[in-house]
Write a protein that holds these residues in place. Structure first.
Motif, mmCIF file in Angstrom:
data_model
loop_
_atom_site.group_PDB
_atom_site.id
_atom_site.type_symbol
_atom_site.label_atom_id
_atom_site.label_comp_id
_atom_site.label_asym_id
_atom_site.label_seq_id
_atom_site.Cartn_x
_atom_site.Cartn_y
_atom_site.Cartn_z
ATOM 1 N N GLU A 135 0.825 -1.214 0.000
ATOM 2 C CA GLU A 135 0.000 0.000 0.000
ATOM 3 C C GLU A 135 0.852 1.253 0.000
ATOM 4 O OE1 GLU A 135 -2.660 0.009 3.277
ATOM 5 O OE2 GLU A 135 -4.328 -0.666 2.040
ATOM 6 N N SER A 152 -2.495 -1.628 -4.733
ATOM 7 C CA SER A 152 -3.625 -2.100 -3.944
ATOM 8 C C SER A 152 -3.556 -3.611 -3.730
ATOM 9 C CB SER A 152 -4.926 -1.745 -4.666
ATOM 10 O OG SER A 152 -5.966 -2.581 -4.224
ATOM 11 N N ARG A 192 -6.694 -5.457 -5.133
ATOM 12 C CA ARG A 192 -6.753 -5.688 -6.572
ATOM 13 C C ARG A 192 -5.789 -6.779 -7.007
ATOM 14 N NH1 ARG A 192 -6.789 0.251 -9.229
ATOM 15 N NH2 ARG A 192 -8.285 1.159 -7.788
ATOM 16 N N THR A 204 -7.125 7.240 0.516
ATOM 17 C CA THR A 204 -6.510 6.024 1.058
ATOM 18 C C THR A 204 -4.988 6.174 1.119
ATOM 19 O OG1 THR A 204 -6.303 5.122 -1.159
ATOM 20 C CG2 THR A 204 -8.285 4.517 0.058
ATOM 21 N N ARG A 256 -2.920 4.351 -0.284
ATOM 22 C CA ARG A 256 -2.414 4.120 -1.624
ATOM 23 C C ARG A 256 -2.399 5.414 -2.437
ATOM 24 N NH1 ARG A 256 -4.474 2.188 -6.265
ATOM 25 N NH2 ARG A 256 -6.592 2.470 -5.563
ATOM 26 N N LYS A 257 -3.496 6.178 -2.364
ATOM 27 C CA LYS A 257 -3.586 7.414 -3.143
ATOM 28 C C LYS A 257 -2.576 8.433 -2.631
ATOM 29 C CE LYS A 257 -8.056 7.047 -5.265
ATOM 30 N NZ LYS A 257 -9.273 6.660 -4.527
#
Lengths: 327, 249
Positions: A212, A217, A220, B73, B75-76
């Motif tokens: 992450e 992700s 995914r 998130t 991740r973003k």
């Protein structure tokens, strides 16, 4: 060359040599056993992508195995009774062509894996095991209670499906088809392990936070792995149905999921040839011990216990040692 | 005052009766190392989790590159250029050092991941990874399995993976934890150079490192920032002396 590479070559060559020898000495039953090994190994290769590489303990892979089987059964039964599957809005007829059946088995099981994965991958650990098991059981009861396709009795297909240019009724030719598909799946698996996707998926198994924080992700990655995994097991299901010329709800049962997992564990979780070694050992035991006693599963259970306790890398790990990393 | 790269505005987080973050407002400016210190249980980890996206604040905002990222998130935020290192190394232990760094480069490049071509044959990714390893002093260990690295080397690898992301800001959770004095000194030197590239929010227990590196310090006690200032200002602050450094510091 590492010991594992040599061992893999021996297994690959062995699985090829046994039926060829059986063909020469005219032992069709041995060829059938080898074909069964190749097909079950293929199912295991599918599971190993989710279980070994992705760390996803799926106890529902029978769903994909069965879907592949029923894709074959439904298409072939319509073809043999000359009734179309569907007339409107567009006409869909049954088929006895293996390539089309395989394509349908791949698509159906991939779609099912996408749906099952999208829901069950939101959980982990024991919950994931239970949810995949529940999905498998759903398909099992659906197949039992759907009379159009045989219900509990299953579906019999009188003549094995065809492959252009080959006589599939000849055991060795059908073996060649199954073996070629297994080899293709093993090649794909080997490439997958070293691909960007494989690296990220393996990292997501070991440390999801890491994946992450580099902006990928884990969900995914796992979903994609689950879909690829389900599709390969589905293809094996179609071949298994063709081998027996019979499909029944047993293919959907949780025991089937368990057996596929046993192949992987016996052979070595996450090892490329683990499922092949495991399926070969399983079929050999079933054949040899099954001849001695009706209760051969006791010995299988004992062996499984020993592998889990003392040989974490399964048969492959026992002989080839710890996994070596290549550059 | 220059525009902050990363800032929190009044963020508050409660766990039952415990207020782990109590209206925390702080910022990270270009080129600086901003250290957050505080006794155990002061809420440092909770603060980091909210900045990086693992936890959502109950109130207040997290701003990164002038954008409110409170609801994004992990991740973003990583994709925007927020690189984090972990207190307890979160690396793929079965993979090689190089593979761990390549994973970072892979994330930084974005796009879809290939299924067929071996990742280590990708020259761009490999070069990015090797460059980062070299800077972090791990070039000789590229082919070593990560589980075989010493504790200190794992911390170096954490930083190397963060480097591959070519980030706009670093958030480092106790990078010196458990390191010997020599390793700690080396990493201190490295972080010192790194701040020119991207500012560092440094949560650290090692006071030598903090005093040597930090342009500014914030002291977190019971979820509240009780003081922010230069090393000299913090040393002279009577509240900090009582709460954290001890009377005789």
């Amino acid at each position: 060359m590492s010991r594992e590479t040599i061992l893999n070559a021996v297994i690959f060559g062995g699985l090829l040599a046994v039926p060829l020898w059986a063909c020469i000495v005219d032992e069709p039953f041995t060829i059938t056993l080898a074909t069964k090994v190749a097909i079950l190994a293929l199912a295991g290769v599918g599971l190993n992508i989710a279980l070994g590489l992705g760390g996803l303990v799926s106890l529902g892979h029978a769903a994909f195995f069965g879907l592949g089987g029923y894709a074959m059964g439904i298409l072939a039964s319509h073809a043999q009774s000359y009734t179309p599957l569907m007339e409107s809005p567009l006409l869909i007829e049954g088929t006895k062509s293996m390539p089309i059946i395989w394509l349908m088995a791949l698509i159906t099981s991939a779609l099912a894996a996408l749906a099952i994965g999208a829901l069950s991958l939101r959980t982990s650990g024991v919950y994931f095991i239970m949810i995949t098991l529940a999905f498998g059981q759903m398909f099992y009861y659906l197949s039992i209670s759907w009379p159009a396709y045989g219900g509990e009795d299953g579906l019999s297909i009188y003549v094995r499906n065809g492959f252009p240019g080959l006589n599939t009724l000849d055991p060795i030719q059908f073996f060649a088809i199954c073996f070629a598909l297994l080899a293709l799946a093993l090649w794909l698996n080997a490439r997958l392990i070293r691909s960007p996707f494989g690296l990220a998926l393996g990292a997501a198994r070991q440390s999801p936070q890491r994946v992450e924080t580099v902006g990928l992700s884990p969900f995914r990655l796992r979903l994609a792995a689950f879909v690829i995994s389900g599709a390969i097991t589905g293809l094996a299901g179609a071949l298994f149905a063709d081998l027996n010329r019979f499909v029944s709800p047993t293919m959907f049962s949780w025991q089937t999921s368990g057996e596929i997992m046993i192949f992987v564990i016996l052979g070595g979780v996450g090892r490329l040839y683990g499922p092949v070694a495991g399926a070969a050992l399983f079929i050999t035991l079933e054949h040899v011990l099954g001849g001695l006693s009706e209760f051969w599963h006791i010995y299988l259970g004992l062996l499984l216990l020993l592998v889990v306790l003392f040989a974490r890398g399964g048969l492959i790990g026992l002989i080839a040692g710890r996994e070596v990393h290549h550059d | 005052m220059t525009e902050a790269i990363l800032a929190t505005h009044n963020i508050t987080k409660r766990f039952g009766a415990v207020t782990a973050s109590d209206g925390v407002t702080m910022d990270l400016r270009p080129g600086e190392i901003h250290a957050v210190i505080g006794p155990n249980g002061a809420g440092k980890s909770t603060l980091i989790a909210q900045i990086c996206g693992g936890l959502k604040p109950d109130a207040g905002q997290v701003e990164f590159l002038g954008q409110d990222v409170s609801t994004l998130t992990t991740r973003k935020r990583a994709r925007m250029g927020l690189a984090r290192t972990f207190q307890i190394s979160a690396l793929a232990m079965e993979n090689t050092v190089l593979e761990n760094a390549v994973l970072g480069a892979l994330g930084a490049r974005g796009g879809t991941l290939g299924l067929i071509r071996p990742v280590l044959r990708d020259k761009t990714l490999r070069d990015m990874a090797l460059h980062a390893l070299e800077r972090a002093g791990l070039a000789d260990h590229a082919k070593t399995r990560t589980s075989e690295l010493s504790h200190g080397q794992r911390r170096q690898l954490e930083v190397a993976v963060a480097l591959t992301l070519q980030p706009k800001a670093f958030v480092m959770d106790e990078p010196m934890a458990g390191m010997g004095s020599e390793g700690s000194a080396r990493l201190t030197g490295f972080l010192d150079e790194l701040r020119a590239e991207a500012p560092i929010l440094l949560v650290e227990h090692d006071m030598d490192a903090v005093f040597a590196l930090a342009d500014r310090l914030s002291v977190l006690v019971y979820g509240k920032i009780i003081a922010t200032g230069t090393v000299a200002e913090i040393r002279a602050n009577p509240d900090v002396r009582i709460a954290y450094l001890g009377e005789d510091a």
